[in-house]
Scaffold this motif. Structure first.
Motif, mmCIF file in Angstrom:
data_model
loop_
_atom_site.group_PDB
_atom_site.id
_atom_site.type_symbol
_atom_site.label_atom_id
_atom_site.label_comp_id
_atom_site.label_asym_id
_atom_site.label_seq_id
_atom_site.Cartn_x
_atom_site.Cartn_y
_atom_site.Cartn_z
ATOM 1 N N VAL A 33 0.733 -1.195 -0.130
ATOM 2 C CA VAL A 33 -0.027 -0.005 -0.056
ATOM 3 C C VAL A 33 0.740 1.481 -0.003
ATOM 4 N N LYS A 34 2.164 1.234 -0.162
ATOM 5 C CA LYS A 34 2.975 2.416 -0.125
ATOM 6 C C LYS A 34 3.577 2.645 -1.391
ATOM 7 N N ASN A 35 4.223 3.706 -1.429
ATOM 8 C CA ASN A 35 4.925 4.188 -2.788
ATOM 9 C C ASN A 35 6.306 3.976 -2.665
ATOM 10 N N TYR A 36 7.031 3.551 -3.795
ATOM 11 C CA TYR A 36 8.204 3.084 -3.962
ATOM 12 C C TYR A 36 8.934 4.208 -4.944
ATOM 13 N N ASP A 37 10.166 4.630 -4.436
ATOM 14 C CA ASP A 37 11.014 5.455 -5.271
ATOM 15 C C ASP A 37 11.916 4.666 -6.145
ATOM 16 N N ILE A 38 11.571 4.823 -7.435
ATOM 17 C CA ILE A 38 12.459 3.712 -8.422
ATOM 18 C C ILE A 38 12.772 4.613 -9.666
ATOM 19 N N ASP A 39 13.901 4.255 -10.491
ATOM 20 C CA ASP A 39 14.225 4.712 -11.734
ATOM 21 C C ASP A 39 13.197 4.262 -12.532
ATOM 22 N N CYS A 40 12.532 5.057 -13.288
ATOM 23 C CA CYS A 40 11.553 4.512 -14.619
ATOM 24 C C CYS A 40 12.331 3.718 -15.741
ATOM 25 N N PRO A 41 12.008 2.539 -15.913
ATOM 26 C CA PRO A 41 12.754 1.767 -16.858
ATOM 27 C C PRO A 41 12.623 2.302 -17.990
ATOM 28 N N HIS A 42 12.008 3.449 -18.472
ATOM 29 C CA HIS A 42 11.768 3.943 -19.822
ATOM 30 C C HIS A 42 12.523 5.269 -20.005
ATOM 31 N N CYS A 43 12.532 6.206 -18.843
ATOM 32 C CA CYS A 43 13.107 7.583 -19.193
ATOM 33 C C CYS A 43 14.335 7.920 -18.123
ATOM 34 N N SER A 44 14.285 6.653 -17.046
ATOM 35 C CA SER A 44 15.439 6.720 -16.174
ATOM 36 C C SER A 44 15.244 7.824 -15.173
ATOM 37 N N GLU A 45 14.086 8.468 -15.053
ATOM 38 C CA GLU A 45 13.819 9.719 -14.323
ATOM 39 C C GLU A 45 13.533 8.902 -12.639
ATOM 40 N N ASN A 46 13.799 9.236 -11.720
ATOM 41 C CA ASN A 46 13.510 8.768 -10.413
ATOM 42 C C ASN A 46 12.052 9.173 -9.968
ATOM 43 N N VAL A 47 11.047 8.305 -9.850
ATOM 44 C CA VAL A 47 9.694 8.736 -9.729
ATOM 45 C C VAL A 47 9.281 7.791 -8.425
ATOM 46 N N SER A 48 8.275 8.311 -7.705
ATOM 47 C CA SER A 48 7.479 7.412 -6.784
ATOM 48 C C SER A 48 6.252 7.015 -7.166
ATOM 49 N N VAL A 49 6.246 5.532 -7.319
ATOM 50 C CA VAL A 49 5.101 4.805 -7.801
ATOM 51 C C VAL A 49 4.384 3.633 -6.692
ATOM 52 N N PRO A 50 3.162 3.418 -6.881
ATOM 53 C CA PRO A 50 2.755 2.318 -6.077
ATOM 54 C C PRO A 50 2.861 1.016 -6.675
ATOM 55 N N VAL A 51 2.808 -0.099 -6.061
ATOM 56 C CA VAL A 51 2.848 -1.286 -6.365
ATOM 57 C C VAL A 51 1.593 -1.541 -7.506
ATOM 58 N N GLY A 52 2.011 -2.356 -8.656
ATOM 59 C CA GLY A 52 1.033 -2.716 -9.727
ATOM 60 C C GLY A 52 1.430 -1.724 -10.885
ATOM 61 N N LYS A 53 0.341 -1.493 -11.674
ATOM 62 C CA LYS A 53 0.593 -0.831 -12.904
ATOM 63 C C LYS A 53 0.240 0.534 -12.568
ATOM 64 N N SER A 54 1.017 1.616 -13.187
ATOM 65 C CA SER A 54 0.730 3.002 -13.266
ATOM 66 C C SER A 54 1.745 3.847 -14.186
ATOM 67 N N LEU A 55 1.413 4.862 -14.392
ATOM 68 C CA LEU A 55 2.129 5.616 -15.531
ATOM 69 C C LEU A 55 3.158 6.349 -14.821
#
Length: 71
Positions: A33-55
Motif C-alpha cells: 500500500v505504499k509508494n516506492y522511489d524507483i528509476d523509470c525503466p523507460h526514461c530513467s527519471e526517479n519517480v515515486s509509484v505504487p505497487v502494480g501498474k501506473s504511469l
C-alpha cells in the motif's frame, strides 16, 4: 488468538509459528500500500509509484512494479 501453554514445547512451537505467520502477513499487507522511489525503466527519471501498474509522471509510459517476497 488461541490459548497456548507456553510451558509446553509443542504449544510454544505453535505459538512461534503463529507469530511468524501473522507478522509475515502484516508486512506483506503494509508493503503493497505504499509508494516506492524507483528509476523509470523507460526514461530513467526517479519517480515515486505504487505497487502494480501506473504511469510514469515524467514520460507517461506504463510501469508495472511488482514486489518479490522471499522470506
Amino acid at each position: 488468538m488461541a490459548n497456548y501453554d507456553l510451558g509446553n514445547k509443542n504449544d510454544m512451537n505453535k505459538f512461534m509459528r503463529d507469530i511468524e505467520r501473522d507478522l509475515t502477513q502484516q508486512v506483506k499487507k503494509d508493503a503493497v500500500v505504499k509508494n516506492y522511489d524507483i528509476d523509470c525503466p523507460h526514461c530513467s527519471e526517479n519517480v515515486s509509484v505504487p505497487v502494480g501498474k501506473s504511469l510514469c509522471p515524467k514520460c507517461s509510459e506504463e510501469i508495472d512494479l511488482k514486489l518479490d517476497f522471499n522470506f
